[in-house]
Write an enzyme that holds these catalytic residues in place. Structure first.
Site, PDB file in Angstrom:
ATOM      1  N   SER A 130       0.832  -1.200   0.000  1.00  9.97           N
ATOM      2  CA  SER A 130       0.000   0.000   0.000  1.00  9.97           C
ATOM      3  C   SER A 130       0.874   1.261   0.000  1.00  9.97           C
ATOM      4  CB  SER A 130      -0.942  -0.038   1.206  1.00  9.97           C
ATOM      5  OG  SER A 130      -1.889   0.996   1.153  1.00  9.97           O
ATOM      6  N   ASP A 295      -9.079  -5.446  -5.732  1.00  9.69           N
ATOM      7  CA  ASP A 295      -8.647  -4.176  -5.134  1.00  9.69           C
ATOM      8  C   ASP A 295      -9.068  -3.028  -6.044  1.00  9.69           C
ATOM      9  OD1 ASP A 295      -7.356  -2.006  -4.010  1.00  9.69           O
ATOM     10  OD2 ASP A 295      -5.395  -2.982  -3.869  1.00  9.69           O
ATOM     11  N   HIS A 328      -8.134  -4.509  -1.123  1.00 14.45           N
ATOM     12  CA  HIS A 328      -6.834  -3.896  -0.843  1.00 14.45           C
ATOM     13  C   HIS A 328      -6.181  -4.474   0.408  1.00 14.45           C
ATOM     14  CE1 HIS A 328      -3.721  -0.890  -1.110  1.00 14.45           C
ATOM     15  NE2 HIS A 328      -3.970  -0.472   0.112  1.00 14.45           N
TER      16      HIS A 328
END
Length: 349
Positions: A130, A295, A328
């Site tokens: 991330s 995601d 995610h």
């Protein structure tokens, strides 16, 4: 700082696991997402489970029997490293909004300086999910000779307009809370409502609609009905509220604003005029790019872009497309898929 301003003193918190080899050639740097601290794995000093407990450890994907693992808390965070909630030694007051504009390049530079302080130069690998994956790209661009292998997870060369819009709304939730007081709130009474709403919006985007459907369906909160008109009635609402309250009590609002904006400011194209030129500065021997099909905050085509451009530049690249349903956040929970991919890359033998 990249956008101007100076920090007269900087503290960076880090934790380590596994022994450093005599040649100092087995160090693996972990760069975190927006909210975690440096405690990625439990240890004798702190036995509480870390945020990546099932990924790091003896015999695990990031094997501490083989690697000296270092996890650094991001500059700008509120988990020990210098950030907006820290005391400015020049004034004796908290930085608050006097903290300089923060970029992911600043976070990467602070991590690099920290490793230099402890005698670590060229790293066996830099790993980041991330925000940490974007910071890992920045690290490999800024310090190309110090990264042997690179692992970016659910990351991107820059934010999509959708992701920026979501984060902009999260920041507005905080700034619209009267308790924010233009950033000048007391340490024990910040904009909890705004931070709670921002976290809820984040949680919604961190997982996939498929997971929400399979996990909660139409389940209602057991027991009595809502305590107020339009109050929580469904299990998904209770889940979001529980996690949002927990986060709002443990994270500083100004730190959230700075880190969130740093993600939106990041653009690999600023390192040479184009994404291709920016990524072309990376000289890692091997790169693993991991993406998740569900995601929508960091769509998998963004990871595909990283892999494609690096491969076109003649780099050795492995692209892993994972069908995890957790969106995610899959890198935090789907160890059955992520673990083997990362383990095989780091230890192909």
């Amino acid at each position: 700082m990249r956008c101007g301003g100076v920090l007269p003193e900087v503290d960076v918190v880090y934790e380590t696991w596994g022994a450093l080899s005599p040649a100092k050639d087995n160090a693996v740097l972990i760069l975190t997402g927006l909210s975690p601290g440096a405690h990625a794995r439990s240890s004798a000093e702190d036995p509480t489970p870390g945020w990546w407990e099932e990924m790091i450890g003896p015999g695990q994907a990031i094997d501490t029997n083989r690697f000296h693992v270092v996890c650094v808390n991001s500059l700008g965070s509120c988990h020990g490293s210098t950030g907006p909630a820290s005391i400015d030694p020049r004034t004796g007051e908290r930085y608050r909004l006097k903290f300089p504009v923060l970029t992911l390049e600043d976070i990467a530079a602070a991590a690099h300086a920290t490793l230099e302080q402890v005698g670590l130069g060229r790293l066996r690998a830099v790993v980041g999910p991330s925000l940490g994956g974007m910071t890992a790209l920045a690290y490999a661009i800024l310090f190309p000779d110090d990264v042997r292998d690179l692992v970016t997870i659910s990351s991107a060369t820059r934010a999509t307009p959708f992701a920026t819009a979501i984060r902009s709304l999260q920041r507005e939730c905080i700034r619209s809370d009267p308790e924010w007081r233009k950033g000048d709130y007391p340490p024990d009474r910040g904009p909890e409502t705004g931070l709670r709403l921002a976290r809820k919006l984040g949680l919604i985007t961190y997982r996939s609609a498929q997971e929400w459907r399979e996990r909660f369906g139409r389940e209602r909160i057991s027991g009595a009905g809502p305590t107020e008109m339009f109050g929580p009635e469904f299990e998904i609402e209770a889940y979001l509220e529980m996690h949002a309250q927990k986060f709002a009590r443990s994270f500083d609002a100004n730190c959230y604003l700075y880190l969130s904006r740093a993600m939106d400011l990041f653009d690999v194209a600023e390192h040479g005029g184009s994404v291709e030129t920016g990524l072309g500065r990376i000289r890692a021997e091997r790169t693993l790019v991991v993406g998740v099909e569900t995601d929508f905050l960091f769509p998998i085509d963004q990871q595909g872009e990283i892999a494609r451009i690096l491969a076109s530049a003649g780099r050795r690249v492995t692209m892993a497309r994972l069908p995890s349903i957790q969106g995610h956040d899959s890198f935090l929970v789907d160890m059955d898929r992520f673990g083997p991919v990362i383990a095989e890359f780091l230890c192909p033998d």
